[in-house]
Structures are given as C-alpha cells and as structure tokens.
Design a protein around this motif. Structure first.
Motif, PDB file in Angstrom:
ATOM      1  N   MET A   1       0.769  40.431  25.475  1.00 51.01           N
ATOM      2  CA  MET A   1      -0.361  39.505  25.358  1.00 51.01           C
ATOM      3  C   MET A   1      -0.264  38.684  24.067  1.00 51.01           C
TER       4      MET A   1
ATOM      5  N   ASP B   1      -2.355  34.686  34.465  1.00 53.50           N
ATOM      6  CA  ASP B   1      -2.019  36.110  34.470  1.00 53.50           C
ATOM      7  C   ASP B   1      -1.152  36.507  35.663  1.00 53.50           C
ATOM      8  N   ASP B   2      -1.387  35.903  36.826  1.00 50.40           N
ATOM      9  CA  ASP B   2      -0.605  36.290  38.000  1.00 50.40           C
ATOM     10  C   ASP B   2       0.868  35.895  37.863  1.00 50.40           C
TER      11      ASP B   2
END
Length: 88
Positions: free
Chosen positions: A44, A60-61
């Motif tokens: 992250m 995010d995907d």
C-alpha cells in the motif's frame, strides 16, 4: 509530465528499491512479496508512492493481477497511454 517506457521502468525500479526488505537486486522480474519481502502494508505504501509519482490512481482490483515489477510497469504503461501521458 509525459513519460516513456524507459523512464517508467527506471522510476519503478527506484521506488521499489526504496521499499524492498531484502538485499536482492531489483529488476523487472522481481516478485514484490517473494523476492523483495514487501508485505501488504508495504504494498500500500509503494502504491501510494507510485500514484504520486505518475499522477494516476490504480484501482484496488488491478492489484490482484500484479506479482512482479514488470506487472506493475505494464499496468502503469496502459494507464499512461490511455490518459495520453505516454510518449512513443
């Protein structure tokens, strides 16, 4: 700023080099977790640095398909090209 493939790759190697947790050399084929020892929190942090550097957002995907620095480069190059920020 406009990017080209070479500058994208160099900048990614620099970013990952700053976050790696092992003494291995950073390359396109380096696996983010297995080779560089970057855990989920570290991923992250790297993602935030990449988004700041390239002035883009990575959903995010998209992270599900990323294992190596080369995978990251491909994702970034695709987005930069789509946004008209990639030189030939």
């Amino acid at each position: 700023m406009t990017w080209n493939r070479e500058t994208v790759h160099k900048e990614l190697l620099k970013v990952f080099g700053q976050h790696k947790q092992t003494e291995v050399d950073v390359s396109e084929t380096s696996e983010i977790v297995a080779d560089l020892g970057i855990d989920s929190l570290g991923v992250m942090e790297v993602l935030a640095d990449i988004e700041d550097t390239f002035k883009l957002q990575i959903p995010d995907d998209a992270l599900r398909e990323i294992n190596t620095i080369g995978d990251v480069a491909t994702a970034i190059l695709t987005r930069l090209e789509r946004d008209g920020k990639l030189e030939a």
